[in-house]
Scaffold this motif. Structure first.
Motif, PDB file in Angstrom:
ATOM      1  N   LYS A  27      34.132  33.265  39.053  1.00 55.63           N
ATOM      2  CA  LYS A  27      34.490  33.835  40.628  1.00 55.63           C
ATOM      3  C   LYS A  27      35.522  32.863  41.314  1.00 55.63           C
ATOM      4  N   GLY A  28      36.303  33.432  42.181  1.00 51.74           N
ATOM      5  CA  GLY A  28      37.401  32.787  42.841  1.00 51.74           C
ATOM      6  C   GLY A  28      38.602  32.909  42.154  1.00 51.74           C
ATOM      7  N   PHE A  29      38.885  33.225  40.910  1.00 50.97           N
ATOM      8  CA  PHE A  29      39.843  33.119  40.077  1.00 50.97           C
ATOM      9  C   PHE A  29      40.052  34.177  39.075  1.00 50.97           C
ATOM     10  N   GLY A  30      41.362  34.399  38.472  1.00 50.97           N
ATOM     11  CA  GLY A  30      41.544  35.484  37.616  1.00 50.97           C
ATOM     12  C   GLY A  30      41.603  36.839  38.021  1.00 50.97           C
ATOM     13  N   PHE A  31      42.059  36.834  39.194  1.00 56.79           N
ATOM     14  CA  PHE A  31      42.549  38.188  39.769  1.00 56.79           C
ATOM     15  C   PHE A  31      43.495  39.139  39.021  1.00 56.79           C
ATOM     16  N   TYR A  32      43.232  40.446  38.883  1.00 50.42           N
ATOM     17  CA  TYR A  32      44.304  41.110  37.815  1.00 50.42           C
ATOM     18  C   TYR A  32      44.369  42.571  38.600  1.00 50.42           C
ATOM     19  N   TYR A  33      45.406  43.469  38.210  1.00 54.66           N
ATOM     20  CA  TYR A  33      45.338  44.921  38.632  1.00 54.66           C
ATOM     21  C   TYR A  33      44.775  45.636  37.465  1.00 54.66           C
ATOM     22  N   ASP A  34      44.262  46.782  38.036  1.00 59.76           N
ATOM     23  CA  ASP A  34      43.821  47.958  37.171  1.00 59.76           C
ATOM     24  C   ASP A  34      44.882  48.770  36.777  1.00 59.76           C
ATOM     25  N   VAL A  35      45.009  49.147  35.631  1.00 61.00           N
ATOM     26  CA  VAL A  35      46.069  49.791  35.015  1.00 61.00           C
ATOM     27  C   VAL A  35      45.228  51.186  34.567  1.00 61.00           C
ATOM     28  N   PRO A  36      45.732  52.454  35.427  1.00 53.73           N
ATOM     29  CA  PRO A  36      45.275  53.667  34.808  1.00 53.73           C
ATOM     30  C   PRO A  36      45.749  54.118  33.707  1.00 53.73           C
ATOM     31  N   ASN A  37      44.992  54.759  32.822  1.00 55.52           N
ATOM     32  CA  ASN A  37      45.770  55.456  31.610  1.00 55.52           C
ATOM     33  C   ASN A  37      46.219  54.374  30.750  1.00 55.52           C
ATOM     34  N   HIS A  38      45.549  53.221  30.608  1.00 57.99           N
ATOM     35  CA  HIS A  38      45.986  52.049  29.713  1.00 57.99           C
ATOM     36  C   HIS A  38      45.274  52.714  28.315  1.00 57.99           C
ATOM     37  N   ALA A  39      45.775  52.228  27.236  1.00 54.26           N
ATOM     38  CA  ALA A  39      45.324  52.468  25.792  1.00 54.26           C
ATOM     39  C   ALA A  39      43.890  51.934  25.900  1.00 54.26           C
ATOM     40  N   PRO A  40      42.963  52.757  25.345  1.00 53.34           N
ATOM     41  CA  PRO A  40      41.584  52.099  25.360  1.00 53.34           C
ATOM     42  C   PRO A  40      41.200  51.073  24.488  1.00 53.34           C
ATOM     43  N   ILE A  41      40.366  50.205  24.809  1.00 49.68           N
ATOM     44  CA  ILE A  41      39.937  48.944  24.398  1.00 49.68           C
ATOM     45  C   ILE A  41      38.680  49.340  23.987  1.00 49.68           C
ATOM     46  N   SER A  42      38.052  49.092  22.538  1.00 48.75           N
ATOM     47  CA  SER A  42      36.897  49.360  22.319  1.00 48.75           C
ATOM     48  C   SER A  42      35.806  48.088  22.716  1.00 48.75           C
ATOM     49  N   ALA A  43      34.633  48.524  23.148  1.00 49.80           N
ATOM     50  CA  ALA A  43      33.669  47.404  23.593  1.00 49.80           C
ATOM     51  C   ALA A  43      33.321  46.629  22.456  1.00 49.80           C
ATOM     52  N   GLN A  44      33.686  47.071  21.017  1.00 50.91           N
ATOM     53  CA  GLN A  44      33.364  46.123  19.993  1.00 50.91           C
ATOM     54  C   GLN A  44      34.529  44.952  19.674  1.00 50.91           C
ATOM     55  N   ASN A  63      46.536  25.067  38.640  1.00 48.70           N
ATOM     56  CA  ASN A  63      47.469  25.271  37.502  1.00 48.70           C
ATOM     57  C   ASN A  63      47.299  26.953  37.216  1.00 48.70           C
ATOM     58  N   ASN A  64      48.308  27.629  37.695  1.00 47.08           N
ATOM     59  CA  ASN A  64      48.499  28.994  37.276  1.00 47.08           C
ATOM     60  C   ASN A  64      48.288  29.701  35.880  1.00 47.08           C
ATOM     61  N   LYS A  65      48.794  28.846  34.924  1.00 41.34           N
ATOM     62  CA  LYS A  65      48.642  29.057  33.674  1.00 41.34           C
ATOM     63  C   LYS A  65      47.476  28.969  33.287  1.00 41.34           C
ATOM     64  N   MET A  66      46.487  28.008  33.652  1.00 38.37           N
ATOM     65  CA  MET A  66      45.022  27.941  33.387  1.00 38.37           C
ATOM     66  C   MET A  66      44.383  28.980  33.682  1.00 38.37           C
ATOM     67  N   ASN A  67      44.822  29.543  35.095  1.00 38.30           N
ATOM     68  CA  ASN A  67      44.105  30.649  35.660  1.00 38.30           C
ATOM     69  C   ASN A  67      44.407  32.126  34.907  1.00 38.30           C
ATOM     70  N   SER A  68      45.178  32.011  33.811  1.00 39.15           N
ATOM     71  CA  SER A  68      45.430  33.072  33.010  1.00 39.15           C
ATOM     72  C   SER A  68      44.298  33.582  32.180  1.00 39.15           C
ATOM     73  N   LEU A  69      43.385  32.488  32.014  1.00 39.13           N
ATOM     74  CA  LEU A  69      42.223  32.659  31.013  1.00 39.13           C
ATOM     75  C   LEU A  69      41.128  33.243  31.717  1.00 39.13           C
ATOM     76  N   ALA A  70      40.947  32.778  33.094  1.00 37.95           N
ATOM     77  CA  ALA A  70      40.166  33.601  33.975  1.00 37.95           C
ATOM     78  C   ALA A  70      40.433  35.068  34.119  1.00 37.95           C
ATOM     79  N   ARG A  71      41.796  35.354  34.323  1.00 41.01           N
ATOM     80  CA  ARG A  71      42.538  36.579  34.246  1.00 41.01           C
ATOM     81  C   ARG A  71      41.957  37.363  33.133  1.00 41.01           C
ATOM     82  N   PHE A  72      42.161  36.858  31.922  1.00 41.23           N
ATOM     83  CA  PHE A  72      41.832  37.519  30.663  1.00 41.23           C
ATOM     84  C   PHE A  72      40.478  37.960  30.612  1.00 41.23           C
ATOM     85  N   ILE A  73      39.499  36.845  30.961  1.00 41.60           N
ATOM     86  CA  ILE A  73      38.144  37.221  30.891  1.00 41.60           C
ATOM     87  C   ILE A  73      37.741  38.330  31.796  1.00 41.60           C
ATOM     88  N   ASN A  74      38.191  38.030  32.918  1.00 44.03           N
ATOM     89  CA  ASN A  74      37.582  39.087  34.120  1.00 44.03           C
ATOM     90  C   ASN A  74      38.027  40.522  33.816  1.00 44.03           C
TER      91      ASN A  74
END
Length: 174
Positions: A27-44, A63-74
């Motif tokens: 929460k409060g970190f790791g903002f990202y953009y939705d990408v329509p029509n991206h390659a599928p990612i399996s839930a597994q 530190n915005n580089k540390m924020n990249s981990l939050a973006r990856f997770i979210n």
């Protein structure tokens, strides 16, 4: 000019998808953009990814580089990856070693709050390990007892990365 800006703002708002509006894990970190029509990612899918951060944030800034981990997770949870399938590691070294100081020690040193503490604490609670390079920390006069709770002191960043690779982590180049 105002109508152009309003039109652009409405167009951007209308392009937001459910994924962007989902409650983020970090929460409060790791903002990202939705990408329509991206390659599928399996839930597994299982991610074991190490991130390397050497550059310090400006004093009192996140530190915005540390924020990249939050973006990856979210971003990945919002797109169907199970939270338990996301295993991240953050290896901090160089000037960034001060960015993992517990707030009271950071404030004592820089007369400002550590904007990274809340982020690091949330990352630790979401299947992330955080290592600080013992070589850099010693050089920067950072002691183990001064670190944000949960941050581990490694012998070196090189050691941490070698061990993470042996455990199956890949290195994220960003």
């Amino acid at each position: 000019m105002k109508s152009t800006l309003l039109g652009l703002s409405l167009a951007l708002l209308s392009s937001f998808s459910y994924a962007e509006q989902a409650e983020p894990a970090i929460k409060g970190f790791g903002f990202y953009y939705d990408v329509p029509n991206h390659a599928p990612i399996s839930a597994q899918t299982v991610f074991k990814v190490a991130f390397d951060v050497a550059d310090a944030a400006e004093k009192g800034a996140q530190n915005n580089k540390m924020n990249s981990l939050a973006r990856f997770i979210n971003m990945h949870i919002a797109h169907g990856v199970k939270p338990e399938n996301i295993q991240l590691a953050l290896v901090v070294h160089g000037g960034a070693s001060v960015d993992v100081l517990e707030n009271s020690f950071y404030k004592q040193r820089f007369d400002s709050d550590n904007k990274n503490q809340q982020l690091i604490s949330q990352l630790l609670a979401h299947n992330t390990v955080v290592y600080v390079c013992g070589q850099s920390a010693t050089h920067m006069k950072v002691k183990q007892q001064q670190l944000i709770p949960g941050v581990q002191m490694a012998l070196s960043a090189m050691t941490a990365h070698a061990q993470l690779q042996q455990q199956g982590y890949t290195l994220n180049p960003f």
